[in-house]
Design an enzyme around this catalytic site. Structure first.
Site, PDB file in Angstrom:
ATOM      1  N   THR A 191     -24.567  -4.731 -35.762  1.00 10.24           N
ATOM      2  CA  THR A 191     -24.273  -3.679 -34.781  1.00 10.24           C
ATOM      3  C   THR A 191     -23.563  -4.268 -33.572  1.00 10.24           C
ATOM      4  OG1 THR A 191     -25.226  -2.086 -33.206  1.00 10.24           O
ATOM      5  CG2 THR A 191     -26.684  -3.868 -33.947  1.00 10.24           C
ATOM      6  N   ASP A 196     -26.181   6.388 -43.838  1.00  9.51           N
ATOM      7  CA  ASP A 196     -25.933   6.330 -45.283  1.00  9.51           C
ATOM      8  C   ASP A 196     -27.187   6.437 -46.154  1.00  9.51           C
ATOM      9  OD1 ASP A 196     -27.066   3.694 -45.192  1.00  9.51           O
ATOM     10  OD2 ASP A 196     -25.106   2.893 -44.614  1.00  9.51           O
ATOM     11  N   PHE A 244     -17.432   0.627 -37.928  1.00  6.48           N
ATOM     12  CA  PHE A 244     -16.486   1.225 -36.979  1.00  6.48           C
ATOM     13  C   PHE A 244     -15.654   0.151 -36.277  1.00  6.48           C
ATOM     14  CE2 PHE A 244     -18.521   5.615 -35.908  1.00  6.48           C
ATOM     15  CZ  PHE A 244     -18.165   6.062 -37.160  1.00  6.48           C
ATOM     16  N   ARG A 245     -16.362  -0.902 -35.807  1.00  4.77           N
ATOM     17  CA  ARG A 245     -15.687  -1.854 -34.915  1.00  4.77           C
ATOM     18  C   ARG A 245     -15.574  -3.255 -35.488  1.00  4.77           C
ATOM     19  NH1 ARG A 245     -19.048   1.382 -32.636  1.00  4.77           N
ATOM     20  NH2 ARG A 245     -18.249   2.995 -31.250  1.00  4.77           N
ATOM     21  N   HIS A 249     -29.545   8.357 -36.263  1.00  6.02           N
ATOM     22  CA  HIS A 249     -28.397   9.272 -36.305  1.00  6.02           C
ATOM     23  C   HIS A 249     -28.401  10.188 -37.525  1.00  6.02           C
ATOM     24  CE1 HIS A 249     -26.258   6.132 -33.563  1.00  6.02           C
ATOM     25  NE2 HIS A 249     -27.001   6.965 -32.888  1.00  6.02           N
ATOM     26  N   GLN A 302     -29.072   2.753 -37.140  1.00  3.76           N
ATOM     27  CA  GLN A 302     -28.075   3.680 -36.601  1.00  3.76           C
ATOM     28  C   GLN A 302     -27.261   4.269 -37.751  1.00  3.76           C
ATOM     29  OE1 GLN A 302     -26.128   1.648 -32.922  1.00  3.76           O
ATOM     30  NE2 GLN A 302     -27.068   0.019 -34.097  1.00  3.76           N
ATOM     31  N   CYS A 306     -28.878  23.876 -42.665  1.00  2.75           N
ATOM     32  CA  CYS A 306     -28.194  25.154 -42.445  1.00  2.75           C
ATOM     33  C   CYS A 306     -28.096  25.451 -40.954  1.00  2.75           C
ATOM     34  CB  CYS A 306     -28.967  26.267 -43.147  1.00  2.75           C
ATOM     35  SG  CYS A 306     -28.307  27.893 -42.782  1.00  2.75           S
ATOM     36  N   CYS A 347     -29.295  31.851 -46.755  1.00  3.19           N
ATOM     37  CA  CYS A 347     -28.797  32.875 -45.826  1.00  3.19           C
ATOM     38  C   CYS A 347     -27.268  32.925 -45.761  1.00  3.19           C
ATOM     39  CB  CYS A 347     -29.381  32.660 -44.429  1.00  3.19           C
ATOM     40  SG  CYS A 347     -28.609  31.310 -43.515  1.00  3.19           S
TER      41      CYS A 347
HETATM   42  P1  NAD Z   1     -20.048  -1.051 -35.318  1.00  3.92           P
HETATM   43  O1  NAD Z   1     -19.010  -0.741 -36.329  1.00  3.92           O
HETATM   44  O2  NAD Z   1     -19.758  -0.683 -33.909  1.00  3.92           O
HETATM   45  O3  NAD Z   1     -20.371  -2.613 -35.350  1.00  3.92           O
HETATM   46  C1  NAD Z   1     -20.654  -3.261 -36.554  1.00  3.92           C
HETATM   47  C2  NAD Z   1     -20.838  -4.737 -36.234  1.00  3.92           C
HETATM   48  O4  NAD Z   1     -21.285  -5.380 -37.423  1.00  3.92           O
HETATM   49  C3  NAD Z   1     -19.571  -5.431 -35.801  1.00  3.92           C
HETATM   50  O5  NAD Z   1     -19.843  -6.168 -34.613  1.00  3.92           O
HETATM   51  C4  NAD Z   1     -19.207  -6.365 -36.972  1.00  3.92           C
HETATM   52  O6  NAD Z   1     -18.664  -7.585 -36.537  1.00  3.92           O
HETATM   53  C5  NAD Z   1     -20.557  -6.573 -37.622  1.00  3.92           C
HETATM   54  N1  NAD Z   1     -20.536  -6.766 -39.069  1.00  3.92           N
HETATM   55  C6  NAD Z   1     -19.855  -6.038 -39.996  1.00  3.92           C
HETATM   56  N2  NAD Z   1     -20.182  -6.415 -41.241  1.00  3.92           N
HETATM   57  C7  NAD Z   1     -21.087  -7.436 -41.093  1.00  3.92           C
HETATM   58  C8  NAD Z   1     -21.806  -8.237 -42.017  1.00  3.92           C
HETATM   59  N3  NAD Z   1     -21.688  -8.072 -43.338  1.00  3.92           N
HETATM   60  N4  NAD Z   1     -22.624  -9.191 -41.513  1.00  3.92           N
HETATM   61  C9  NAD Z   1     -22.768  -9.367 -40.166  1.00  3.92           C
HETATM   62  N5  NAD Z   1     -22.120  -8.622 -39.258  1.00  3.92           N
HETATM   63  C10 NAD Z   1     -21.306  -7.661 -39.713  1.00  3.92           C
HETATM   64  O7  NAD Z   1     -21.411  -0.392 -35.826  1.00  3.92           O
HETATM   65  P2  NAD Z   1     -22.635   0.208 -34.994  1.00  3.92           P
HETATM   66  O8  NAD Z   1     -22.987  -0.660 -33.859  1.00  3.92           O
HETATM   67  O9  NAD Z   1     -23.674   0.552 -36.001  1.00  3.92           O
HETATM   68  O10 NAD Z   1     -22.058   1.546 -34.382  1.00  3.92           O
HETATM   69  C11 NAD Z   1     -21.351   2.451 -35.214  1.00  3.92           C
HETATM   70  C12 NAD Z   1     -21.910   3.861 -35.214  1.00  3.92           C
HETATM   71  O11 NAD Z   1     -21.271   4.559 -36.280  1.00  3.92           O
HETATM   72  C13 NAD Z   1     -23.364   3.903 -35.529  1.00  3.92           C
HETATM   73  O12 NAD Z   1     -23.926   4.729 -34.589  1.00  3.92           O
HETATM   74  C14 NAD Z   1     -23.489   4.521 -36.910  1.00  3.92           C
HETATM   75  O13 NAD Z   1     -24.229   5.714 -36.856  1.00  3.92           O
HETATM   76  C15 NAD Z   1     -22.106   4.959 -37.323  1.00  3.92           C
HETATM   77  N6  NAD Z   1     -21.645   4.376 -38.592  1.00  3.92           N
HETATM   78  C16 NAD Z   1     -22.482   4.372 -39.663  1.00  3.92           C
HETATM   79  C17 NAD Z   1     -22.082   3.820 -40.865  1.00  3.92           C
HETATM   80  C18 NAD Z   1     -23.056   3.824 -42.019  1.00  3.92           C
HETATM   81  O14 NAD Z   1     -23.941   4.686 -42.076  1.00  3.92           O
HETATM   82  N7  NAD Z   1     -22.965   2.890 -42.961  1.00  3.92           N
HETATM   83  C19 NAD Z   1     -20.796   3.272 -41.007  1.00  3.92           C
HETATM   84  C20 NAD Z   1     -19.938   3.300 -39.889  1.00  3.92           C
HETATM   85  C21 NAD Z   1     -20.383   3.858 -38.691  1.00  3.92           C
HETATM   86 ZN    ZN Z   2     -29.560  29.293 -44.096  1.00  7.35          ZN
END
Ligand code: NAD
Ligand code: ZN
Length: 249
Positions: A191, A104, A35-36, A119, A101, A127, A153
């Protein structure tokens, strides 16, 4: 072998309990944007903000748009070196739990068993009527309607994930907190630590070694005993090589 990798390998080999706490950055090397991070979803142009479309309110009001968006972002991907290393470490008795978190499901796919998905998991549907759970691959849609219907259902199915505006599963939180509180080494990886309550769970750690593996700084850096900025999967590849060399796994 660089010093950080050697230190981390040593801590994993010697710790009575190591726990991993991860986020979206753990799966970027599998091809799912975070995401970030530098190429995250937040920096892609979208008509509707992410928190809006990912909310229970939006899903309830616009299930078709929600599912269209879901199919746009969903992609079947493979576990990377980090997921695989964590599964191997668990099998070798060196990793007590993975708290994630991510939605996937890649830790399960890689073979980890003690996984707490804060999450939920987008590979599962539930359902909205009778609560029946089904794999995403078995989703049934009728006459081009993007919203899958329950085979039992006929109510709408939804991804079994925690949407914005919903609470996390209390049992999953308690299990994750208990694993983190017992750990002597906690590895926090990929994260930004800004999504609560998930990010707050690392505050239950009171062990010896807090390891931060993240490309960019986080609020927990000040408390870390070791900070690694390299990509998570690459770092785990190196740590596993070192542990094998030392005969620790
Ligand atoms: P985030 O996107 O807020 O932060 C990810 C962090 O990981 C960043 O600070 C980035 O600099 C760092 N990063 C990215 N790739 C990296 C790598 N290869 N090595 C080291 N650092 C790396 O993610 P978050 O804190 O998990 O929060 C996002 C929310 O969105 C979560 O709650 C999650 O449920 C959801 N989300 C999930 C997925 C997934 O399931 N793969 C993907 C996107 C968002
Ligand atoms: Zn059902």
């Amino acid at each position: 072998m660089n010093d950080d990798v050697s230190t981390l390998a040593e801590w994993i080999a010697d710790s009575p309990s190591t726990v991993f706490f991860g986020g979206a950055g753990v799966s970027t090397e599998s091809g799912i944007p975070d995401f970030r991070g530098a190429n995250g979803f937040y920096f892609q142009e979208r008509e509707i903000p992410l928190e809006t479309v990912l909310s229970i309110d939006f899903f309830t009001k616009h299930p078709e748009a929600y599912w269209e968006w879901f199919h746009e972002i969903y992609r079947p991907v493979e576990p990377n070196g980090a997921h695989k290393a964590l599964a191997s470490l668990e099998a070798a008795g060196r990793m007590d739990a993975v708290v994630t978190q991510n939605i996937d499901g890649l830790h399960h796919r890689a073979g980890s068993r003690a996984v707490w998905e804060l999450h939920g998991n987008w590979e599962r549907l539930v359902c909205t009527g009778c609560g029946m759970v089904a794999p995403l691959g078995e989703a049934v849609t009728v006459d081009g309607d993007p919203v899958p219907a329950c085979p039992s259902c006929a109510s709408q199915m939804r991804p079994d994930i925690v949407m914005y505006g919903e609470s996390l599963d209390q049992g999953v939180i308690e299990a994750a907190v208990s694993a983190i509180a017992r750990a002597s080494t906690l590895i926090v990886a990929g994260t930004s630590l800004v999504v609560y309550p998930a990010a707050g769970l690392i505050n239950y750690f009171s062990g010896d070694h807090l390891v931060l593996m993240n490309a960019t700084p986080t609020s927990a850096d000040a408390h870390a005993d070791l900070i690694v900025r390299d990509p998570v999967a690459r770092t785990f590849d190196q740590v596993m090589a070192e542990l094998r060399e030392e005969g620790a796994i």
